[in-house]
Design a protein around this motif. Structure first.
Motif, short mmCIF file in Angstrom:
data_model
loop_
_atom_site.label_atom_id
_atom_site.label_comp_id
_atom_site.label_asym_id
_atom_site.label_seq_id
_atom_site.Cartn_x
_atom_site.Cartn_y
_atom_site.Cartn_z
N TYR A 122 38.72 45.21 48.94
CA TYR A 122 38.28 44.19 47.47
C TYR A 122 37.50 43.04 48.57
O TYR A 122 36.79 42.48 47.64
CB TYR A 122 39.57 43.53 46.73
CG TYR A 122 40.06 45.22 45.96
CD1 TYR A 122 39.10 46.11 45.22
CD2 TYR A 122 41.32 45.03 45.00
CE1 TYR A 122 39.90 46.87 44.42
CE2 TYR A 122 42.06 45.83 44.65
CZ TYR A 122 41.16 46.54 43.96
OH TYR A 122 41.46 48.23 43.21
N ALA A 123 38.26 42.39 49.69
CA ALA A 123 38.27 41.01 49.97
C ALA A 123 36.79 41.14 50.07
O ALA A 123 36.28 40.49 50.68
CB ALA A 123 39.27 41.08 51.47
N GLU A 124 36.88 42.12 50.91
CA GLU A 124 35.25 42.78 51.55
C GLU A 124 34.18 42.38 49.89
O GLU A 124 32.84 42.59 50.43
CB GLU A 124 34.52 44.37 51.33
CG GLU A 124 35.43 44.69 52.79
CD GLU A 124 34.92 46.21 52.96
OE1 GLU A 124 34.11 46.95 52.82
OE2 GLU A 124 36.03 46.98 53.44
N ALA A 125 34.74 41.96 49.23
CA ALA A 125 33.47 41.54 47.88
C ALA A 125 32.35 40.12 48.11
O ALA A 125 33.35 39.78 48.79
CB ALA A 125 34.62 41.32 46.81
N ASP A 126 31.55 39.79 47.92
CA ASP A 126 30.62 39.02 48.11
C ASP A 126 31.77 37.80 47.76
O ASP A 126 31.04 36.44 48.00
CB ASP A 126 29.92 38.72 47.07
CG ASP A 126 28.59 40.35 47.55
OD1 ASP A 126 28.43 40.09 48.53
OD2 ASP A 126 28.00 40.62 46.69
N LEU A 127 32.36 37.66 46.33
CA LEU A 127 32.70 36.30 45.61
C LEU A 127 34.19 36.87 45.60
O LEU A 127 34.94 38.29 45.54
CB LEU A 127 32.21 36.14 44.49
CG LEU A 127 30.76 35.49 44.55
CD1 LEU A 127 30.15 35.68 43.16
CD2 LEU A 127 30.42 34.07 45.30
N THR A 128 35.23 35.72 45.46
CA THR A 128 36.61 35.69 45.11
C THR A 128 37.19 35.48 44.20
O THR A 128 36.86 33.93 44.34
CB THR A 128 37.36 36.39 46.19
OG1 THR A 128 37.37 37.00 47.41
CG2 THR A 128 39.27 36.17 45.13
N VAL A 129 37.45 35.15 42.92
CA VAL A 129 37.74 34.59 41.73
C VAL A 129 39.32 34.66 41.41
O VAL A 129 39.89 36.19 40.93
CB VAL A 129 36.79 34.41 40.96
CG1 VAL A 129 38.18 33.68 39.58
CG2 VAL A 129 35.73 34.11 40.76
N LEU A 130 40.12 33.31 41.93
CA LEU A 130 41.98 34.07 40.96
C LEU A 130 41.62 34.35 39.25
O LEU A 130 40.78 33.55 39.04
CB LEU A 130 42.74 32.86 41.78
CG LEU A 130 43.00 32.75 42.74
CD1 LEU A 130 43.61 31.70 44.02
CD2 LEU A 130 43.42 34.14 43.83
N SER A 131 42.46 35.57 39.52
CA SER A 131 42.51 35.32 37.86
C SER A 131 44.60 35.39 37.60
O SER A 131 45.40 35.84 38.20
CB SER A 131 42.76 37.10 37.84
OG SER A 131 42.90 37.35 36.53
N HIS A 132 44.42 34.53 36.73
CA HIS A 132 45.53 34.01 36.38
C HIS A 132 46.25 33.94 34.84
O HIS A 132 45.09 34.04 34.48
CB HIS A 132 46.19 32.68 36.60
CG HIS A 132 45.22 31.62 37.16
ND1 HIS A 132 45.24 30.42 36.81
CD2 HIS A 132 43.73 31.35 37.86
CE1 HIS A 132 44.07 29.44 37.03
NE2 HIS A 132 43.26 30.41 37.41
N ASN A 133 46.60 33.01 34.25
CA ASN A 133 47.03 33.00 32.38
C ASN A 133 46.66 31.98 32.41
O ASN A 133 47.57 31.51 31.90
CB ASN A 133 48.26 33.51 32.09
CG ASN A 133 48.46 34.89 32.98
OD1 ASN A 133 47.75 35.47 32.41
ND2 ASN A 133 50.32 35.32 32.91
N VAL A 134 45.07 31.49 31.98
CA VAL A 134 44.37 30.29 31.60
C VAL A 134 43.65 31.39 30.84
O VAL A 134 43.14 32.29 30.43
CB VAL A 134 43.79 29.67 32.96
CG1 VAL A 134 44.76 29.15 34.09
CG2 VAL A 134 42.81 31.10 33.51
N ARG A 135 43.33 30.22 30.29
CA ARG A 135 42.29 31.26 28.81
C ARG A 135 41.17 31.48 29.40
O ARG A 135 40.59 31.15 30.61
CB ARG A 135 42.08 29.38 27.81
CG ARG A 135 42.98 29.67 27.12
CD ARG A 135 41.65 28.47 25.23
NE ARG A 135 40.74 27.38 25.96
CZ ARG A 135 40.56 26.50 26.44
NH1 ARG A 135 41.17 25.32 25.72
NH2 ARG A 135 39.55 25.98 26.66
N LYS A 136 40.52 32.68 28.27
CA LYS A 136 40.03 33.13 28.86
C LYS A 136 38.04 32.74 29.25
O LYS A 136 37.76 32.93 30.20
CB LYS A 136 39.53 34.65 28.15
CG LYS A 136 41.19 35.90 28.05
CD LYS A 136 40.53 36.57 27.16
CE LYS A 136 42.14 37.50 27.39
NZ LYS A 136 42.85 37.97 25.28
#
Ligand code: ATP
Ligand code: SKM
Ligand code: MG
Length: 201
Positions: free
Chosen positions: A161-175
């Motif tokens: 997955y780290a080969e993706a162009d961008l990485t965003v952390l998914s955590h339990n914040v509002r959608k």
């Protein structure tokens, strides 16, 4: 929302949209990362069509993912997934939310990379487990110890997955906060040398 916040939000959407520049945005990541839920909201924010590859596979096959795995096995499922994603990317620009294993398959990963911008929604084990544990429709997690299975998948898959162009952390914040995180990541993309969806092989 006050007027200043509203102008800032519009500006973020415009910058994200300009940086994407008519390309597909494909969300990748493990089960429970939020690809389907957040992808749909990102598409609304960018005013482009949304498609979820698992839902599309279920539509064309008239079977659930679980039924496909049970009747034809994972190898056939992956072959169908590759064909469906190739078509969806060619029909873009869209926001495409993939199934958790799509980017792990070499052929599908190559299509996603060639077909636009890829973004990994990355989450830690406890966040994923808390989300996937609510339902039991995911065939790969029908094991003796599904949390351990999820952890094994993280170990195998995170380097890919780290080969993706961008990485965003998914955590339990509002959608809507997650959507803004995705738009911010997009807005930071380099604009030079953009390939449009129609340039795909
Ligand atoms: N930021 C968030 N905060 C709280 N819950 C979330 C968030 N993002 C997603 N969820 C919830 O987590 C669950 C899984 O999300 P979703 O179905 O979008 O994951 P997915 O990445 O598409 O998984 P799969 O690969 O199995 O399709 C859903 O119930 C969703 O509402
Ligand atoms: O992580 C995976 O390999 C999968 C995730 C789901 O989205 C489905 O595509 C299917 O259950 C396989
Ligand atoms: Mg999904």
């Amino acid at each position: 929302m006050n007027e200043v916040a509203s102008i800032a939000e519009q500006s973020l959407k415009q910058r994200a949209s300009a940086a994407l520049g008519g390309r597909n945005l494909t969300l990748v990541g493990l089960m429970g990362a939020g690809k389907s839920v957040i992808g749909k909201l990102v598409a609304q924010a960018l005013n482009v069509p949304f498609v979820d590859t698992d839902a599309e596979i279920e539509k064309v096959s008239r079977m659930t993912i679980s039924e496909l795995f049970a009747s034809y096995g994972e190898t056939e499922f992956r072959a169908l997934e590759t064909r469906v994603i190739e078509r969806l990317l060619k029909q873009g620009p869209r926001v495409v939310s993939t199934g958790g294993g799509a980017f792990i398959n070499e052929a599908t990963r190559a299509q996603i990379k060639a077909g636009g911008v890829s973004l990994w929604l990355k989450a830690d084990l406890d966040v994923l487990w808390e989300r996937v544990n609510r339902r039991d429709h995911r065939p790969l997690l029908k094991t003796e110890n599904p949390k351990q299975t999820l952890e094994n998948l993280m170990i195998q898959r995170y380097p890919i997955y780290a080969e993706a162009d961008l990485t965003v952390l998914s955590h339990n914040v509002r959608k809507d906060v997650m959507v803004n995180e995705v738009l911010k990541a997009l807005a930071g993309l380099p604009k030079a040398g953009l390939a449009k969806t129609g340039d795909m092989p």
